[in-house]
Design an enzyme around this catalytic site. Structure first.
Site, PDB file in Angstrom:
ATOM      1  N   GLU A 110     -39.769  28.738 -19.198  1.00  0.00           N
ATOM      2  CA  GLU A 110     -39.823  30.486 -19.465  1.00  0.00           C
ATOM      3  C   GLU A 110     -38.545  31.273 -19.275  1.00  0.00           C
ATOM      4  OE1 GLU A 110     -42.252  33.863 -16.725  1.00  0.00           O
ATOM      5  OE2 GLU A 110     -41.881  32.066 -16.071  1.00  0.00           O
ATOM      6  N   LYS A 127     -47.099  36.008 -23.533  1.00  0.00           N
ATOM      7  CA  LYS A 127     -48.139  36.023 -22.455  1.00  0.00           C
ATOM      8  C   LYS A 127     -49.260  37.248 -22.196  1.00  0.00           C
ATOM      9  CE  LYS A 127     -47.254  35.488 -17.529  1.00  0.00           C
ATOM     10  NZ  LYS A 127     -46.436  35.315 -16.166  1.00  0.00           N
ATOM     11  N   CYS A 161     -46.113  30.397 -17.108  1.00  0.00           N
ATOM     12  CA  CYS A 161     -46.045  30.726 -15.791  1.00  0.00           C
ATOM     13  C   CYS A 161     -47.536  30.700 -14.970  1.00  0.00           C
ATOM     14  CB  CYS A 161     -45.168  31.981 -15.297  1.00  0.00           C
ATOM     15  SG  CYS A 161     -44.937  32.415 -13.462  1.00  0.00           S
TER      16      CYS A 161
END
Length: 529
Positions: free
Chosen positions: A286, A350, A403
């Protein structure tokens, strides 16, 4: 055992509160990195006896009993969440000057809020409390429902759901493939609370037998499923997972951006380990690209120079999107797929952002009080409207999760059958050498089991690994280690399952538990009268 139960039931005031907090805290021993699942037998046995003590107090009336039950569950939850989430304060120490003041809110405030779910669970269970194993069914149903609510309300945060304590190793994870995390949670509470029956007068046999059968089925099904796991057929795809182990404070330093980028490139261009084939896919964690890639064409050229013909780089990056003139751009926490010509061929943003980490809820109001997000992006991140599958040039498809998106079972209900593997990129360096990265990794493994899909996971620091569809680690690199993993996985969708089945299974188990608890309560009241 009955003498111990009586002493706990009769506790009052400070001692009662302390025992409730400690009971919750002990349960955290069932979570990574220890994984001592038996600790939850202690936690829920004590919680059940504390609830029995509330039931014995007839002077407070219905509202008094509800308050007592809520307080018992809230204190239990406070102990559980403080002991299980204290490491969140480590992220605030990365920029201690700006965020150290918020440590008490992270270490005590968030657990206090999350504990409300457990308080509501015990209050609801108290409405159907009775003698015998019917009260265990009430407690199990209430906690199963509370954990499900915790995953969906206020953006959700199902971290360390009780069910994870019943799944420390692959043989104990397989039930999640059929009944999901929340189904496992419901049955786990029923089993973990069963020893409380040994401290109760009267018949105990039925509840103990049922709990033992559930436990044996849980482990037996896991052993059967692992033993019957088919040999996966197909061409293996070589993949390299890069774990640079870059300190988070260094990632926030603008002067280090070039060296960070070169460090990723160096790990990517190293020769394969142990004579393994050249990787076809290289995965960076990430936000591994330390600048806006589309504003740095030289960086794309540099990537093209490193990639060998036919290789693909999948990398976490910050994506910017220009808005109207005079307004600041929007930033997205994204994943790029880059081919050997240095062209971005696919991307995904995301969708589920971290509150106060990547954005500030009610920012217009809280900004006046100096409350900002922990991320280094000015104004924080924007969330993607939809999750875009990552389609590689050869037709392979990955389901991207950035994440903590991977801790939400509901985030990937459409993954089975449309993707060849789950892809999770993360940066657990925020949390240092604490239980946080280990807890995160367990939850990612359970997602692979639920869906019956391989998991490809790259972390800056934390745990990078290839996990098979049964939660087994094929290859991995532990927390605090710098390097890369050369491994391979096989594209297969033969064992994927339908999320709808798991949801129906949970709601069916919930209905059965409530029915049992209700019938037991009716019988208890009738006999009492």
């Amino acid at each position: 055992m009955q003498g111990l139960a009586n002493r706990i039931m009769l506790l009052w005031g400070f001692r009662r509160a302390l025992v409730a907090i400690l009971a919750g805290a002990v349960g955290v021993l069932a979570l990574p990195p220890l994984g001592f699942f038996a600790a939850l037998f202690v936690s829920f046995t004590i919680l059940t006896w504390l609830m029995d003590g509330n039931a014995g107090d007839e002077y407070g009336g219905v509202w008094g009993r509800l308050r007592a039950d809520f307080a018992t569950g809230w204190l239990f939850g406070l102990g559980y969440f403080v002991a299980g989430l204290w490491w969140l304060g480590n992220a605030l120490l990365v920029d201690a000057e700006g965020f150290a003041w918020a440590i008490p809110f992270a270490v005590l405030g968030l657990p206090a809020v999350l504990a409300i779910y457990y308080g509501l669970a015990t209050a609801a269970a108290g409405l159907l409390w009775s003698e015998g194993w019917g009260r265990l069914a009430a407690l199990a149903a209430a906690f199963g429902l509370a954990e499900w609510l915790r995953s969906v309300l206020l953006t959700g945060f199902p971290w360390n759901a009780i069910g994870y304590g019943a799944m420390p190793i692959p043989v104990m994870m397989q039930s999640a493939h059929v009944i999901g995390l929340f189904g496992v949670t419901l049955l786990a509470v029923l089993v973990f609370a069963a020893p409380a029956l040994l401290g109760s007068p009267g018949s105990r046999r039925t509840g103990i037998v049922i709990a033992c059968l559930i436990g044996l089925l849980h482990i037996g099904y896991g052993a059967y499923r692992l033993e019957a796991a088919p040999d996966v057929k197909g061409d293996a795809v070589a993949v390299r997972l890069v774990q640079p182990d870059i300190d988070q404070s260094k990632k926030l330093d603008d002067k280090e951006r070039a060296s960070i980028f070169e460090e990723h490139l160096a790990l990517s261009s190293a020769p394969p380990a142990d004579g393994k084939p050249e990787p076809k896919i290289i995965v960076w964690p990430e936000t591994s690209i330390p600048f806006i890639l589309t504003q740095n064409p030289d960086a794309l050229t540099r990537i093209a120079d490193v990639l060998k013909p036919g290789q693909i780089l999948i990398a976490g990056a910050v994506r910017s999107e220009d808005m109207l003139p005079g307004t600041p751009p929007r930033y997205y926490n994204s994943i790029y797929v880059i081919d050997d010509d240095g062209q971005i061929v696919a991307a995904s943003d995301k969708v589920h952002l971290v509150p106060f980490g990547e954005y500030v809820p009610f920012e217009d109001v809280l900004d006046d009080y100096g409350i900002a997000n922990v991320s280094e992006m000015p104004g924080g991140y924007s969330s993607g409207n939809t999750r875009s599958l990552l389609k590689l040039p050869d037709g392979m498809t990955f389901y991207p999760l950035i994440c903590y998106e991977i801790i939400f079972p509901g985030e990937m209900q459409d993954a089975a059958g449309v993707a060849d593997a789950l892809l999770n990129v993360t940066n657990d360096a925020w949390f240092g050498d604490t239980p946080g990265p280990y807890q995160h990794f367990l939850q990612a493994r359970v997602r692979a089991v639920e869906l019956g899909m391989p998991l490809i996971r790259a972390a800056n620091n934390g745990i990078s690994a290839l996990v098979d569809p049964y939660g087994r680690v094929v290859a991995g690199l532990g927390s605090g280690k710098r390097g890369f993993i050369d491994t391979s996985f096989t594209r297969s969708s033969e064992i994927t399952s339908d999320d709808l089945i798991r949801r129906y299974a949970f709601w069916t188990l919930l209905a059965i538990s409530i029915t049992i608890a209700t019938l037991s309560r009716v019988s208890f009241v009738s006999n009492k009268n």
